[in-house]
Design a protein around this motif. Structure first.
Motif, mmCIF file in Angstrom:
data_model
loop_
_atom_site.group_PDB
_atom_site.id
_atom_site.type_symbol
_atom_site.label_atom_id
_atom_site.label_comp_id
_atom_site.label_asym_id
_atom_site.label_seq_id
_atom_site.Cartn_x
_atom_site.Cartn_y
_atom_site.Cartn_z
ATOM 1 N N UNK A 149 52.858 30.781 26.720
ATOM 2 C CA UNK A 149 51.943 29.619 27.504
ATOM 3 C C UNK A 149 51.362 30.205 29.023
ATOM 4 N N UNK A 150 52.443 31.499 29.561
ATOM 5 C CA UNK A 150 51.761 31.884 30.856
ATOM 6 C C UNK A 150 50.942 32.934 30.712
ATOM 7 N N UNK A 151 50.503 33.428 29.560
ATOM 8 C CA UNK A 151 49.851 34.983 29.478
ATOM 9 C C UNK A 151 48.401 34.316 29.589
ATOM 10 N N UNK A 152 47.631 35.217 30.167
ATOM 11 C CA UNK A 152 45.977 35.106 30.361
ATOM 12 C C UNK A 152 45.335 35.760 29.311
ATOM 13 N N UNK A 153 44.201 35.189 28.924
ATOM 14 C CA UNK A 153 43.375 35.664 27.851
ATOM 15 C C UNK A 153 43.013 37.163 27.721
ATOM 16 N N UNK A 154 42.863 37.683 29.058
ATOM 17 C CA UNK A 154 42.369 38.928 29.169
ATOM 18 C C UNK A 154 43.298 40.043 29.434
ATOM 19 N N UNK A 155 44.608 39.508 29.193
ATOM 20 C CA UNK A 155 45.830 40.452 29.450
ATOM 21 C C UNK A 155 46.389 40.571 27.752
ATOM 22 N N UNK A 156 46.754 41.829 27.475
ATOM 23 C CA UNK A 156 47.201 42.497 26.120
ATOM 24 C C UNK A 156 48.406 42.902 26.189
ATOM 25 N N UNK A 157 49.632 42.367 26.006
ATOM 26 C CA UNK A 157 50.887 43.067 25.969
ATOM 27 C C UNK A 157 51.066 44.128 25.088
ATOM 28 N N UNK A 158 51.630 45.579 25.663
ATOM 29 C CA UNK A 158 51.729 46.694 24.704
ATOM 30 C C UNK A 158 53.340 46.997 24.355
ATOM 31 N N UNK A 159 53.974 46.516 25.341
ATOM 32 C CA UNK A 159 55.657 46.686 24.964
ATOM 33 C C UNK A 159 56.144 45.644 25.881
ATOM 34 N N UNK A 205 41.927 43.446 31.423
ATOM 35 C CA UNK A 205 40.448 43.828 31.515
ATOM 36 C C UNK A 205 39.864 44.199 32.797
ATOM 37 N N UNK A 206 40.500 43.763 33.962
ATOM 38 C CA UNK A 206 40.059 44.074 35.260
ATOM 39 C C UNK A 206 41.144 43.531 36.396
ATOM 40 N N UNK A 207 40.958 43.598 37.407
ATOM 41 C CA UNK A 207 42.054 43.388 38.644
ATOM 42 C C UNK A 207 42.021 41.969 38.539
ATOM 43 N N UNK A 208 41.053 41.113 38.450
ATOM 44 C CA UNK A 208 41.121 39.538 38.610
ATOM 45 C C UNK A 208 42.041 39.221 37.540
ATOM 46 N N UNK A 209 41.944 39.783 36.295
ATOM 47 C CA UNK A 209 42.831 39.262 35.095
ATOM 48 C C UNK A 209 44.243 39.574 35.412
ATOM 49 N N UNK A 210 44.349 40.858 36.030
ATOM 50 C CA UNK A 210 45.850 41.309 36.533
ATOM 51 C C UNK A 210 46.485 39.999 37.406
ATOM 52 N N UNK A 211 45.400 39.823 38.498
ATOM 53 C CA UNK A 211 45.758 38.790 39.511
ATOM 54 C C UNK A 211 46.072 37.571 38.742
ATOM 55 N N UNK A 212 45.292 37.235 38.076
ATOM 56 C CA UNK A 212 45.448 35.711 37.645
ATOM 57 C C UNK A 212 46.727 35.593 36.561
ATOM 58 N N UNK A 213 47.186 36.648 35.993
ATOM 59 C CA UNK A 213 48.449 37.005 35.317
ATOM 60 C C UNK A 213 49.513 36.743 36.142
ATOM 61 N N UNK A 214 49.505 37.545 37.336
ATOM 62 C CA UNK A 214 50.561 37.465 38.353
ATOM 63 C C UNK A 214 50.715 36.145 38.814
ATOM 64 N N UNK A 215 49.508 35.514 39.131
ATOM 65 C CA UNK A 215 49.695 34.260 39.741
ATOM 66 C C UNK A 215 50.081 33.045 38.871
ATOM 67 N N UNK A 216 49.720 33.338 37.475
ATOM 68 C CA UNK A 216 50.311 32.351 36.279
ATOM 69 C C UNK A 216 51.924 32.490 36.479
ATOM 70 N N UNK A 217 52.522 33.749 36.449
ATOM 71 C CA UNK A 217 53.913 33.755 36.181
ATOM 72 C C UNK A 217 54.714 33.234 37.413
ATOM 73 N N UNK A 218 54.046 33.534 38.758
ATOM 74 C CA UNK A 218 54.652 33.074 39.873
ATOM 75 C C UNK A 218 54.783 31.549 40.122
#
Length: 187
Positions: free
Chosen positions: A107-117, A133-146
């Motif tokens: 539920x916390x995963x962002x659409x543009x982030x794909x887990x590899x392991x 996909x880009x740095x903003x997707x990475x930032x949204x993923x970290x913000x969603x987790x925090x």
């Protein structure tokens, strides 16, 4: 000897004079009664003691018979099983329900982030490698987790750019185990 030279010293007939004083044998009778009473008490106590000894012997024989009927090997196995069940119940009570953790992570995963392991450890640590996909997707993923109350700490590892334009990164997430333990209930 009644008459010696005309003198009579002792009378010819003697009368027996009995003097009875009331209570003169009272101590003797009291002593005899006390002795009889003590003897009966001692006899009663001896009889009571022997009956108790007989009961003790009977109970001892019953216990010996019961002891003979016991299977000590089976009792040891039951005690061992009881200890093992106590350990298992404690382990099950402190079990992290990883399915709940994975559900929460999904539920916390962002659409543009794909887990590899993904690697989960028993101390509540999740290590994952992913593609963004880009740095903003990475930032949204970290913000969603925090923003999640189940996540207590996030450590961003290395970030590498790939030839296809995606970012490869490593995250170490520490989850609050108490939120994942209680009967599988995630809060």
């Amino acid at each position: 000897m009644a008459d010696v030279k005309g003198l009579q010293l002792l009378p010819e007939t003697r009368k027996k004079i009995e003097v009875v004083m009331p209570g003169e044998n009272r101590w003797l009778y009291s002593g005899i009664i006390f002795l009889i009473l003590c003897a009966s008490i001692v006899g009663g106590l001896y009889f009571y003691s022997s009956s108790l000894s007989a009961k003790i012997a009977e109970i001892d024989s019953q216990l010996a018979a019961m002891e003979g009927d016991r299977d000590s090997a089976f009792e040891r196995e039951v005690l061992t099983l009881n200890k093992q069940l106590a350990l298992i119940s404690q382990l099950a009570g402190n079990h992290i329900y990883w399915t709940k953790s994975l559900d929460k992570l999904e539920t916390l995963a962002v659409d543009q982030v794909q887990l590899t392991s993904l690697k989960m450890e028993s101390d509540g640590k999740i290590a994952l490698s992913a593609l963004a996909g880009n740095y903003s997707a990475l930032a949204r993923q970290i913000a969603s987790l925090t923003a999640s109350d189940a996540v207590t700490d996030i450590d961003l590892g290395t970030i590498k750019g790939r030839t296809d334009g995606k970012l490869e990164f490593n995250l170490s997430i520490l989850i609050d185990k108490s939120r994942m333990i209680l009967n599988g209930q995630s809060r």
